[in-house]
Scaffold this motif. Structure first.
Motif, PDB file in Angstrom:
ATOM      1  N   ALA A  19       0.818  -1.221   0.047  1.00 57.79           N
ATOM      2  CA  ALA A  19       0.123  -0.144  -0.073  1.00 57.79           C
ATOM      3  C   ALA A  19       1.011   1.191   0.223  1.00 57.79           C
ATOM      4  O   ALA A  19       0.505   2.362  -0.661  1.00 57.79           O
ATOM      5  N   ASP A  22       2.267   1.832  -3.446  1.00 59.07           N
ATOM      6  CA  ASP A  22       1.170   2.242  -4.349  1.00 59.07           C
ATOM      7  C   ASP A  22       0.864   3.750  -4.184  1.00 59.07           C
ATOM      8  O   ASP A  22       0.610   4.391  -5.180  1.00 59.07           O
ATOM      9  N   ASP A  23       0.945   4.130  -3.069  1.00 59.13           N
ATOM     10  CA  ASP A  23       0.889   5.527  -2.855  1.00 59.13           C
ATOM     11  C   ASP A  23       1.820   6.327  -3.271  1.00 59.13           C
ATOM     12  O   ASP A  23       1.753   7.547  -3.949  1.00 59.13           O
ATOM     13  N   GLU A  26       1.551   6.906  -6.856  1.00 58.63           N
ATOM     14  CA  GLU A  26       0.504   7.796  -7.289  1.00 58.63           C
ATOM     15  C   GLU A  26       1.233   9.215  -7.392  1.00 58.63           C
ATOM     16  O   GLU A  26       0.824  10.135  -7.886  1.00 58.63           O
ATOM     17  N   TRP A  27       2.055   9.503  -6.127  1.00 59.70           N
ATOM     18  CA  TRP A  27       2.440  10.743  -5.962  1.00 59.70           C
ATOM     19  C   TRP A  27       3.482  11.069  -7.062  1.00 59.70           C
ATOM     20  O   TRP A  27       3.587  12.350  -7.515  1.00 59.70           O
ATOM     21  N   TRP A  49      -2.005  16.836  -2.867  1.00 55.74           N
ATOM     22  CA  TRP A  49      -1.672  15.426  -2.775  1.00 55.74           C
ATOM     23  C   TRP A  49      -1.269  15.092  -1.467  1.00 55.74           C
ATOM     24  O   TRP A  49      -1.587  14.307  -0.577  1.00 55.74           O
ATOM     25  N   LYS A  53      -2.658  13.421   2.142  1.00 56.87           N
ATOM     26  CA  LYS A  53      -2.006  12.104   2.573  1.00 56.87           C
ATOM     27  C   LYS A  53      -1.583  12.266   3.977  1.00 56.87           C
ATOM     28  O   LYS A  53      -1.872  11.338   4.689  1.00 56.87           O
ATOM     29  N   GLU A  56      -4.404  11.927   6.283  1.00 53.60           N
ATOM     30  CA  GLU A  56      -4.974  10.539   6.185  1.00 53.60           C
ATOM     31  C   GLU A  56      -4.099   9.529   7.102  1.00 53.60           C
ATOM     32  O   GLU A  56      -4.491   8.755   7.909  1.00 53.60           O
ATOM     33  N   THR A  57      -2.778   9.964   7.123  1.00 51.56           N
ATOM     34  CA  THR A  57      -1.544   9.279   7.940  1.00 51.56           C
ATOM     35  C   THR A  57      -2.321   9.833   9.459  1.00 51.56           C
ATOM     36  O   THR A  57      -1.940   8.765  10.035  1.00 51.56           O
ATOM     37  N   PHE A 131       8.300  10.630   1.696  1.00 52.70           N
ATOM     38  CA  PHE A 131       7.282   9.772   2.054  1.00 52.70           C
ATOM     39  C   PHE A 131       7.397   8.560   3.237  1.00 52.70           C
ATOM     40  O   PHE A 131       6.574   8.105   3.565  1.00 52.70           O
ATOM     41  N   THR A 134       5.824   8.952   6.505  1.00 52.54           N
ATOM     42  CA  THR A 134       4.394   8.533   7.029  1.00 52.54           C
ATOM     43  C   THR A 134       4.245   7.028   7.229  1.00 52.54           C
ATOM     44  O   THR A 134       3.593   6.786   8.198  1.00 52.54           O
TER      45      THR A 134
END
Length: 468
Positions: A19, A22-23, A26-27, A49, A53, A56-57, A131, A134
């Motif tokens: 996951a 995948d994120d 996307e970025w 974005w 995120k 969401e984290t 990233f 996160t």
């Protein structure tokens, strides 16, 4: 037997690997190229974005900070311990220009995974390294059972680093109260190689100038006037020749004032690194090493100030000959600075020196670009040792120490916030920053997340001792 915290962190990051990647992919598909006006909207989309995120984290505060140029992202997650230290993470979400025709094997903004690597612009510099924080903070919370980080955690993710950070200093000054921190973690750096985890302890500063010399009002005949009037091209050549002495030392009076000398411990630590000069020279495309006498190549690149001629010109440069005395000449010089050097004092020293090198009858103009300060965290600083311990737990190896020969905006944060700057990066030289086929090693990316999962508890204990 129950998992130890270290193995539990590793298990968590592996379970969430797919996951997470995948994120990240996307970025990476957002071409946030700050240097190209046609991507202005993409840079903003990248900031939006990331803001979403981070929320969401779990960050309760995540917002876009406007600048006269590209937007930055700020996030904050306070600890439920009011006495916990505050840590600010710096990175950037803009990327270098990239196009398939530059030599990429695949579309630079359509990331692909091959042989344990993710290829795509920004995979290492710097979206991947931003990233992993996160995943790291989520692992930190899951393994410790906390609902908030062990430290007051802040993030500042810039949108113009690849364009020279023209508005970063002003942003840091304007937002200093919100950015206040006891330590700064910079995740826009790397380590020695795939098998040698290292922590960078500092970066050099930078001062740049252009010196323009003017002689006759126009190009004039070298037969009619040669030998009787000053030649600005000759003056530039003599100025450049006078820049260093015969031992490679910069000959500007006062230039070395305040320079922090290397300690025996630092020199010994540098010597532990698996450095091969022949390989380094091949990478540089150079046929010999050179520089200040009495220092190794790594010491010259990381811990000594330099003066380099970046460009020199004047007079006729076309085919054939043109027998003139040129009306003007110029040279561009950059100075890498080390801890203890003040850019303003260096500029004044260079200005005074240059004026003594210019002959009568030659007018001149010296222009300095905005300077970048050097930054260095002492090896025995508790916060630096906390980073090394956290990385050691993730990698299961002894952590060695490096410095960075280049310069960046990290020193602005040190200067504005008065906090030590610590470097945490997992990128390796083969990642190809700014080059075609930029990639990141996925196992190392996960090690970065593991390191940050351990780091916040390490700093919770170490930073108060340093602040006392």
């Amino acid at each position: 037997m129950s998992d130890t915290p270290d193995s539990a962190v590793r298990t968590y990051t592996e379970q969430h690997r797919t996951a997470f990647l995948d994120d990240l992919a996307e970025w990476l598909r957002i071409p946030s190229v700050s240097a190209q006006p046609e991507h202005e909207g993409d840079v903003r989309r990248s900031a939006e974005w990331l803001t979403a995120k981070l929320k969401e984290t779990g960050f309760p505060v995540a917002e876009i900070w406007e600048t006269p140029g590209a937007p930055a992202v700020f996030a904050e997650w306070p600890s439920d311990d009011p006495d916990a230290p505050t840590v600010l993470v710096y990175g950037h979400h803009d990327v270098q220009p990239a196009a398939r025709e530059d030599g990429w094997d695949t579309d630079p903004f359509e990331p692909v995974i091959r042989d344990g690597r993710m290829y795509g612009r920004g995979a290492a510099d710097d979206k991947g390294q931003v990233f992993f924080h996160t995943l790291g903070v989520r692992a930190h919370l899951a393994v410790t059972g906390r609902t908030t980080p062990a430290v007051h955690l802040k993030l500042l993710i810039e949108g113009e680093e690849e364009s020279g950070s023209p508005h970063f200093r002003a942003l840091a000054e304007q937002r200093a109260a919100r950015l206040a921190a006891d330590a700064v973690i910079v995740s826009d750096t790397g380590m020695w190689d795939e098998t040698t985890p290292t922590v960078c302890t500092g970066m050099r500063g930078l001062a740049e100038c252009e010196i323009e010399l003017y002689g006759p009002e126009q190009d004039i005949h070298s037969g009619s006037f040669g030998g009787a009037v000053p030649n600005p091209a000759t003056a530039v050549a003599r100025l450049v020749a006078a820049l260093h002495d015969d031992r490679g030392r910069i000959a500007v009076p006062g230039f070395y004032d305040g320079v922090a000398e290397l300690t025996d411990t630092e020199r010994a630590l540098f010597a532990e690194l698996p450095f091969d000069e022949a390989t380094w020279l091949r990478t540089a495309g150079s046929h010999a090493a050179s520089g200040e006498a009495g220092y190794s190549t790594l010491e010259r690149v990381w811990a000594r100030p330099t003066a380099e001629v970046n460009g020199i010109g004047g007079g006729y440069q076309g085919a054939g000959s043109k027998t003139i005395i040129p009306s003007s000449a110029m040279v561009k010089i950059s100075f890498r600075l080390v801890a203890g050097q003040e850019p303003e004092r260096v500029q004044q020293a260079v200005l005074a020196w240059a004026e003594t090198q210019i002959p009568a009858g030659v007018r001149h103009r010296i222009t300095f670009s905005p300077a970048t300060r050097p930054c260095l965290t002492p090896l025995d600083h508790p916060a630096l040792q906390a980073v090394a311990r956290a990385m050691g737990r993730a990698f299961g190896k002894k952590i060695l120490f490096t410095r960075e020969g280049g310069s960046g905006p990290a020193a602005d944060l040190q200067d504005v916030l008065g906090a030590p700057v610590l470097f945490l990066g997992i990128s390796v030289p083969s990642d190809g920053w700014h080059a075609p086929n930029e990639k990141v090693e996925l196992d190392l990316l996960l090690k970065g997340a593991e390191t940050t999962a351990h780091l916040w508890d390490e700093l919770r204990v170490s930073l108060p001792a340093a602040l006392r």
